[in-house]
Scaffold this motif. Structure first.
Motif, short mmCIF file in Angstrom:
data_model
loop_
_atom_site.label_atom_id
_atom_site.label_comp_id
_atom_site.label_asym_id
_atom_site.label_seq_id
_atom_site.Cartn_x
_atom_site.Cartn_y
_atom_site.Cartn_z
N VAL A 49 0.88 -0.85 -0.17
CA VAL A 49 -0.01 -0.01 0.02
C VAL A 49 0.77 0.85 -0.04
CG1 VAL A 49 -1.86 0.88 0.65
CG2 VAL A 49 -2.20 -1.16 0.72
N ASN A 50 2.00 1.50 0.95
CA ASN A 50 2.22 2.40 1.07
C ASN A 50 3.96 2.83 0.19
OD1 ASN A 50 0.50 3.51 3.67
ND2 ASN A 50 1.68 1.78 4.38
N VAL A 51 4.26 2.05 -0.53
CA VAL A 51 5.54 2.26 -1.36
C VAL A 51 5.12 1.34 -2.59
CG1 VAL A 51 7.80 1.55 -1.79
CG2 VAL A 51 6.69 0.60 0.57
N ILE A 52 4.50 1.36 -2.97
CA ILE A 52 3.47 0.45 -4.28
C ILE A 52 2.35 1.52 -4.74
CG2 ILE A 52 3.05 -1.35 -5.79
CD1 ILE A 52 4.95 -3.34 -4.53
N ILE A 53 0.96 1.05 -4.19
CA ILE A 53 0.18 1.29 -4.33
C ILE A 53 -0.34 3.36 -4.47
CG2 ILE A 53 -2.41 1.89 -4.35
CD1 ILE A 53 -1.97 -0.99 -3.51
N ILE A 54 -0.13 3.30 -3.44
CA ILE A 54 -0.37 4.86 -3.06
C ILE A 54 0.61 5.64 -3.93
CG2 ILE A 54 -0.36 6.53 -1.02
CD1 ILE A 54 -1.93 4.60 0.58
N PRO A 55 1.76 5.27 -3.83
CA PRO A 55 3.11 6.60 -4.63
C PRO A 55 2.80 6.42 -6.29
CG PRO A 55 4.38 5.58 -2.60
CD PRO A 55 3.11 4.96 -3.16
N PHE A 56 2.19 5.10 -6.71
CA PHE A 56 1.96 5.01 -8.17
C PHE A 56 0.47 5.87 -8.41
CE2 PHE A 56 5.34 2.61 -8.21
CZ PHE A 56 6.44 2.84 -9.28
N ARG A 57 -0.25 5.67 -7.42
CA ARG A 57 -1.64 5.96 -7.74
C ARG A 57 -2.41 7.39 -7.26
NH1 ARG A 57 -4.85 1.40 -9.29
NH2 ARG A 57 -7.12 2.72 -8.63
N VAL A 58 -1.94 7.95 -6.55
CA VAL A 58 -2.15 9.25 -5.56
C VAL A 58 -2.14 10.49 -6.97
CG1 VAL A 58 -0.38 10.35 -5.46
CG2 VAL A 58 -1.58 11.07 -3.84
N LYS A 59 -1.13 10.67 -7.99
CA LYS A 59 -1.87 11.30 -8.95
C LYS A 59 -3.15 11.26 -9.61
CE LYS A 59 3.20 12.88 -8.42
NZ LYS A 59 4.31 13.87 -9.62
N ASN A 60 -2.99 10.56 -9.87
CA ASN A 60 -4.30 9.80 -10.77
C ASN A 60 -5.28 10.31 -10.36
OD1 ASN A 60 -5.44 8.38 -13.97
ND2 ASN A 60 -5.58 7.42 -12.13
#
Length: 340
Positions: A49-60
């Motif tokens: 969640v905190n290293v992969i999903i959120i950093p890569f999805r937050v802007k989108n």
């Protein structure tokens, strides 16, 4: 002490406070770190969640919320506040209605704190999810129960569970569909929010989703299985609309991987287009309030993609939102729960 008075807490998933990267990151962090949303071992969940999903999805995700936002804010929040006000009028002076989101604001913890201060003797928890799921109904009720205990709230607790088979709920959704001329459409899609296959298989260990009979009828082991009750919801609404099985398809949207419930809504739209069906009506009976997944994902994203590929129209059926019929149904469910 509010003697004889009952607090009613309406609960839903929630929304960021504003369509900005910090606000969306905060919301996604709270949401996706819930062990009932992503049911992986603690360390793996934290890393994913905190290293992969959120950093890569937050802007989108922030971009999507910017498209969704209105002058009144997030539709999920302002519809919920309006629903609270209308339900208050419907229930009358012996009740006080509160709204508490599972994640974000208005917070269910703050709502329960206010309920404690006012000293209600009874509390009715109402998760606004028609079909039970670990990541919606269950996490909302468990979180509220935990908070009630931690705050030392001494009141009689009542809980409204899934209501997909409530005849009046079924009628209300069918009425929403009847606002459209069904002869104008080539096909109808019942689109439900997706879940990982493993979530639903936890409801019936040893029975794989692909082997379950629930697509044809509700099995005994499927009474609290999201997959099974989604299909049953469809059958109930379709029956009210006098639809034939060939008139509609059940699908699932908002997937994070291919190991989620199928068929996927976007794939079904493509399939129907290839069959020459260019006008599609879509309803989403796992949502009682329109939000990002209905307004934007179905109404805008799927619709635009469908047109780009040669289709004419994807029409979203508006959810129940704050309709008078829905308010009456909610009031009846609350009162009925108190009388059981």
């Amino acid at each position: 002490m509010k003697k004889g008075k009952t607090a009613v807490l309406l609960m839903n998933v929630g929304s960021p406070d504003e369509p900005t990267v910090p606000a969306v990151r905060k919301y996604l962090t709270e949401f996706l770190n819930d062990k009932r949303v992503i049911d992986l071992p603690w360390l793996l969940r934290k890393f994913l969640v905190n290293v992969i999903i959120i950093p890569f999805r937050v802007k989108n995700s922030t971009g999507l919320y910017k498209q969704l936002w209105t002058k009144k804010g997030s539709p999920l929040i302002y519809y919920s506040e309006e629903l609270k006000q209308k339900l208050q009028v419907q229930l009358g002076s012996l009740f006080e209605v509160f709204v508490g989101m599972r994640y974000g604001n208005p917070s269910y913890k703050k709502a329960l704190s206010e309920i404690k201060k006012k000293g209600f003797e009874k509390i009715v928890l109402v998760p606004l999810y028609p079909q039970h799921a670990m990541s919606t109904t269950e996490t909302s009720l468990v979180a509220a129960e935990k908070e009630i205990k931690e705050q030392g709230i001494h009141a009689e607790i009542f809980e409204v569970e899934q209501f997909y088979d409530n005849p009046k709920f079924v009628d209300a959704f069918a009425e929403q569909v009847r606002k459209y001329n069904l002869s104008d459409f080539d096909h109808i899609i019942f689109s439900y929010h997706g879940l990982p296959n493993r979530h639903v298989e936890k409801c019936h260990p040893g029975i794989k989703v692909e082997n379950c009979s629930c697509r044809n009828a509700l099995p005994e082991h499927g009474k609290f299985c999201y997959h099974a009750t989604s299909y049953e919801t469809t059958r109930l609404i379709a029956s009210k609309l006098n639809l034939k099985e060939s008139d509609y398809t059940v699908s699932f949207q908002s997937r994070l991987s291919n190991n989620w419930l199928t068929p996927f809504t976007d794939a079904v739209l493509q399939e129907k287009l290839e069959e020459g069906k260019k006008n599609i009506l879509v309803l989403a009976p796992s949502f009682v309030t329109d939000c990002l997944e209905t307004i934007l994902e179905i109404g805008v994203e799927y619709g635009e993609e469908f047109k780009q590929k040669g289709g004419n129209k994807v029409q979203l059926v508006e959810s129940l939102n704050t309709g008078d019929r829905w308010v009456e149904i909610l009031a009846e469910m609350v009162i009925s729960q108190l009388n059981t």
